[in-house]
Scaffold this motif. Sequence first.
Motif, short mmCIF file in Angstrom:
data_model
loop_
_atom_site.label_atom_id
_atom_site.label_comp_id
_atom_site.label_asym_id
_atom_site.label_seq_id
_atom_site.Cartn_x
_atom_site.Cartn_y
_atom_site.Cartn_z
N PRO A 153 -40.20 5.71 -35.84
CA PRO A 153 -39.36 6.89 -35.63
C PRO A 153 -37.89 6.66 -35.92
O PRO A 153 -37.21 7.57 -36.42
CB PRO A 153 -39.59 7.23 -34.15
CG PRO A 153 -40.02 5.94 -33.53
CD PRO A 153 -40.78 5.22 -34.61
N ASP A 154 -37.36 5.48 -35.63
CA ASP A 154 -35.94 5.22 -35.90
C ASP A 154 -35.65 5.21 -37.39
O ASP A 154 -34.66 5.77 -37.86
CB ASP A 154 -35.51 3.89 -35.28
CG ASP A 154 -35.58 3.90 -33.76
OD1 ASP A 154 -35.56 5.01 -33.17
OD2 ASP A 154 -35.68 2.81 -33.17
N GLU A 155 -36.55 4.59 -38.16
CA GLU A 155 -36.38 4.53 -39.61
C GLU A 155 -36.51 5.93 -40.21
O GLU A 155 -35.78 6.29 -41.12
CB GLU A 155 -37.40 3.58 -40.22
CG GLU A 155 -37.19 2.12 -39.87
CD GLU A 155 -37.74 1.70 -38.51
OE1 GLU A 155 -38.26 2.57 -37.76
OE2 GLU A 155 -37.65 0.51 -38.19
N LEU A 156 -37.45 6.72 -39.68
CA LEU A 156 -37.63 8.09 -40.17
C LEU A 156 -36.40 8.94 -39.84
O LEU A 156 -35.97 9.75 -40.66
CB LEU A 156 -38.88 8.73 -39.58
CG LEU A 156 -39.17 10.16 -40.04
CD1 LEU A 156 -39.35 10.22 -41.56
CD2 LEU A 156 -40.40 10.70 -39.33
N GLU A 157 -35.83 8.72 -38.67
CA GLU A 157 -34.63 9.47 -38.30
C GLU A 157 -33.47 9.15 -39.24
O GLU A 157 -32.75 10.05 -39.67
CB GLU A 157 -34.24 9.14 -36.86
CG GLU A 157 -33.09 10.00 -36.35
CD GLU A 157 -32.80 9.75 -34.89
OE1 GLU A 157 -31.61 9.84 -34.52
OE2 GLU A 157 -33.72 9.48 -34.12
N ARG A 158 -33.29 7.87 -39.59
CA ARG A 158 -32.23 7.50 -40.54
C ARG A 158 -32.50 8.11 -41.91
O ARG A 158 -31.58 8.59 -42.57
CB ARG A 158 -32.10 5.99 -40.62
CG ARG A 158 -31.38 5.39 -39.43
CD ARG A 158 -31.01 3.93 -39.65
NE ARG A 158 -32.15 3.05 -39.69
CZ ARG A 158 -32.77 2.56 -38.61
NH1 ARG A 158 -32.36 2.88 -37.41
NH2 ARG A 158 -33.80 1.75 -38.74
N LEU A 159 -33.74 8.07 -42.35
CA LEU A 159 -34.09 8.68 -43.63
C LEU A 159 -33.79 10.18 -43.59
O LEU A 159 -33.18 10.73 -44.52
CB LEU A 159 -35.56 8.45 -43.97
CG LEU A 159 -36.09 9.18 -45.21
CD1 LEU A 159 -35.36 8.73 -46.47
CD2 LEU A 159 -37.59 8.98 -45.34
N GLY A 160 -34.21 10.85 -42.53
CA GLY A 160 -33.96 12.28 -42.40
C GLY A 160 -32.48 12.62 -42.40
O GLY A 160 -32.05 13.60 -43.01
N ALA A 161 -31.68 11.79 -41.72
CA ALA A 161 -30.23 12.02 -41.69
C ALA A 161 -29.63 11.88 -43.09
O ALA A 161 -28.79 12.69 -43.50
CB ALA A 161 -29.57 11.05 -40.72
N CYS A 162 -30.07 10.87 -43.83
CA CYS A 162 -29.56 10.67 -45.18
C CYS A 162 -29.96 11.83 -46.09
O CYS A 162 -29.13 12.38 -46.81
CB CYS A 162 -30.09 9.35 -45.76
SG CYS A 162 -29.43 8.99 -47.41
N VAL A 163 -31.23 12.22 -46.02
CA VAL A 163 -31.72 13.32 -46.87
C VAL A 163 -30.96 14.60 -46.53
O VAL A 163 -30.51 15.33 -47.42
CB VAL A 163 -33.24 13.51 -46.71
CG1 VAL A 163 -33.71 14.79 -47.36
CG2 VAL A 163 -33.99 12.32 -47.28
N THR A 164 -30.77 14.88 -45.24
CA THR A 164 -30.05 16.08 -44.83
C THR A 164 -28.61 16.06 -45.34
O THR A 164 -28.11 17.06 -45.84
CB THR A 164 -30.08 16.22 -43.29
OG1 THR A 164 -31.43 16.32 -42.88
CG2 THR A 164 -29.32 17.45 -42.83
N GLU A 165 -27.97 14.90 -45.25
CA GLU A 165 -26.59 14.78 -45.74
C GLU A 165 -26.52 15.04 -47.25
O GLU A 165 -25.64 15.75 -47.72
CB GLU A 165 -26.05 13.39 -45.41
CG GLU A 165 -24.61 13.19 -45.80
CD GLU A 165 -24.10 11.80 -45.42
OE1 GLU A 165 -23.26 11.28 -46.17
OE2 GLU A 165 -24.54 11.25 -44.39
N VAL A 166 -27.45 14.46 -47.98
CA VAL A 166 -27.47 14.67 -49.43
C VAL A 166 -27.70 16.15 -49.75
O VAL A 166 -27.01 16.73 -50.60
CB VAL A 166 -28.56 13.80 -50.11
CG1 VAL A 166 -28.82 14.24 -51.53
CG2 VAL A 166 -28.14 12.34 -50.08
N ILE A 167 -28.63 16.77 -49.06
CA ILE A 167 -28.95 18.17 -49.31
C ILE A 167 -27.75 19.06 -49.00
O ILE A 167 -27.45 20.01 -49.73
CB ILE A 167 -30.16 18.62 -48.47
CG1 ILE A 167 -31.39 17.82 -48.84
CG2 ILE A 167 -30.42 20.11 -48.62
CD1 ILE A 167 -31.76 17.82 -50.27
#
Length: 183
Positions: A153-167
């Motif tokens: 879950p922590d790794e997924l949260e970091r991935l989600g934050a990065c993807v959201t920032e890029v978007i």
Amino acid sequence: MRRSFPLFLVIAAASGCYTSHDGLTAPPRDGGPALDAGMVTIADAAMPRRDAAAARDAGAVVCDGPLPPFEGPTCGRETIECLSDCTTPDCTEGCFAGDPACPRCLNDAVVRCANTMGCQSDWSEFACCAVASGACAGRRGIDLLQCGAPVCPDELERLGACVTEVIDMSPECEAAADEACVR
């Protein structure tokens, strides 16, 4: 900025919105001769026994490269239109209910695009965690989201934050998802 679909919700909703198949299927035999010719006899007595040397580590599981090519169904236009009006996770889940394979396509397109814009290391960290956990046997690529979400879950949260920032900073990934997934 109005989005064609709520991207972070797509990633968050990925663990359960589609059916993934465990394991890979073996290709059918071509009818050629069987290779099981029996036991091979070693004629060279000087050859060391296979178990005589210390075992070598084969190295880390390869999980930190780009996403493999996406193979799967795309989204119906009705699903994309439904998502464009959503502002809540319940709405998003309702849209996906009629098109359960759509989140897989959208996640693949969005993560693939975000990886080219700086999220590759976050994807690799998540993917390697999911593979190392043992929860994702036989799965690869975007299918790791479903099996890896509960164990990383922590790794997924970091991935989600990065993807959201890029978007949020770049509309190219939304356009790429529309192009890749709308039929």
